[in-house]
Design an enzyme around this catalytic site. Sequence first.
Site, PDB file in Angstrom:
ATOM      1  N   LYS A 182      87.344  74.448  31.563  1.00 37.79           N
ATOM      2  CA  LYS A 182      87.867  75.769  31.916  1.00 37.79           C
ATOM      3  C   LYS A 182      86.894  76.822  31.401  1.00 37.79           C
ATOM      4  CE  LYS A 182      91.910  78.791  31.634  1.00 37.79           C
ATOM      5  NZ  LYS A 182      93.307  78.906  31.181  1.00 37.79           N
ATOM      6  N   GLY A 200      93.620  78.170  43.950  1.00 39.75           N
ATOM      7  CA  GLY A 200      92.649  77.135  43.608  1.00 39.75           C
ATOM      8  C   GLY A 200      92.060  77.291  42.216  1.00 39.75           C
ATOM      9  N   ASP A 210     101.708  77.981  40.870  1.00 40.45           N
ATOM     10  CA  ASP A 210     100.409  77.334  40.672  1.00 40.45           C
ATOM     11  C   ASP A 210     100.182  76.974  39.214  1.00 40.45           C
ATOM     12  OD1 ASP A 210     100.233  80.344  40.728  1.00 40.45           O
ATOM     13  OD2 ASP A 210      98.296  79.912  39.808  1.00 40.45           O
ATOM     14  N   ASN A 211     101.078  77.401  38.328  1.00 38.21           N
ATOM     15  CA  ASN A 211     100.984  77.053  36.916  1.00 38.21           C
ATOM     16  C   ASN A 211     102.067  76.055  36.497  1.00 38.21           C
ATOM     17  OD1 ASN A 211      98.830  78.813  36.563  1.00 38.21           O
ATOM     18  ND2 ASN A 211     100.141  80.525  36.009  1.00 38.21           N
TER      19      ASN A 211
END
Length: 545
Positions: free
Chosen positions: A141, A118, A288-289
Amino acid sequence: MNADVLPNAPTNLRFDNAFARELPADPDNTNRRRQVVGACYSRVMPTPVRAPRLVAYASEVAELVGLPPNAFEAGDGHGLGAEALIDVFAGNRLLDGMDPYACCYGGHQFGNWAGQLGDGRAINLGEVLNARDGRWALQLKGAGPTPYSRTADGLAVLRSSVREFLCSEAMHHLGVPTTRALCLIETGEQVLRDMFYDGNARHEPGAVVCRVAPSFTRFGSFEIHASRNNVSLLRQLVDYTIKTDFPELGAPGRDTYLAWFEEICARTAVMIAHWMRVGFVHGVMNTDNMSVLGLTIDYGPYGWLENFDPDWTPNTTDAGGRRYRFGQQPQIALWNLVQLANAIYPLIEDVDPLRNALERYGDTYLASRQRMMADKLGLAEFRGDRDDTLFTELENALVLAETDMTLFYRALADIDIVGADDLSDVALTAPLANAYYTPEAFDGEVLAGVAAWVRSYAARARDDGTQADARRARMNAANPLYVLRNYLAQLAIDEAEKGDYALVNELLEVLRNPYAEQAGKERFAEKRPDWARHRAGCSMLSCSS
């Protein structure tokens, strides 16, 4: 403490937060670390910071999302001043219409299933509608902890934020599919980081980057629901993604799911071919990237291939296995696509069409790679086995000695292909000499090997029939002169950490035109200096940021 809201602020940004409106939310609104089940996201507020200060912004991205190009200096033109705008994108304030949330996703990290991951330090502010270019998600971010932060603090430091900001924009101007960066803001806070996880933690300046993309949906966004056997939520997210980001494919259904997956395969292939074209190494190609839009996402321990070494990885965490090394990137992308295929299998329930769709990746990558290599060599077209052999022999020649990839390809445009057969090895290869890190090694067998390849190349280029000026123009449009060399980024970080942002902004300006020679900017096209060979931040990086 939560961010303040600027109610009914007269900004021209129009928000339409479809992701938060149409997909299920985590019912728990507390900002505590936890497993989030049955939801695509959790609402969470950015953490306010003490003294936000603008480091840099991308005027083109400001225009992209509907702001004036000079918004961070003059305000948005509708009553929102520059200072308030900086507060918004530092996480101190919200605009009316923003609906902050962090996404739930999982992923395979270094080949192993990692479970729930997440947005541990990314907070989506909302989705802006821009009549010219569609929908743009704004994401901070480094804006503080979320339910997905696990044991981390959700913050980011200036060094990694400078790298993310500059590389996002550098890649775009190189023609590589990528997320964008709107602005970089120093927070005035100190963040504790152990850069190489070796017990030498220190406080570093904190920063926040505002990232921009049509969406930040990842392979892992689907993997998490499949891993929990929540087929209903998996289908809901796939349907939403198709309707929002791939509307041209038609109404969701089994055939559309397959067409969607095939499109992801093709987009991923093109992105990877571009990485290989410019010498970019992502460094942490976990699922996840990986963006389903085929965009480069999550600029962590990336690096630029200065010395041509297919086995190089910039990531200290990957130093042993080198899973994510430069030459392995095409194969890793395919592996990641297989994991996505496994995740959406419950919607298809048939292996063969998914396997067929995966073949699109290989076909598209090969065609893209061949076309891009032909452009890099100034050839009008790819001509089969002869050119395949030429490309392979070129890579063999590049590893004969420590060769700067960017400068080699750029200098190749100046080779005399007409008189190649009549020149000595030294005269023939003279334009390439500056591309070698140890010029004394560019003699003997190395010189003979490179010269032999150049003669083969010259013969092929003559057969191509392209005029010299056209060949040079084609090559210079495919081979950048300026890339975000690792040491250049580190020099900018060094200055920024002292409060001087001039080099960050100068680099941003140079990288806007990577293929054109820029007067007075020659120092940005120089080889890596010796002092940077083994310096942290120049040769190896970690995931610590």
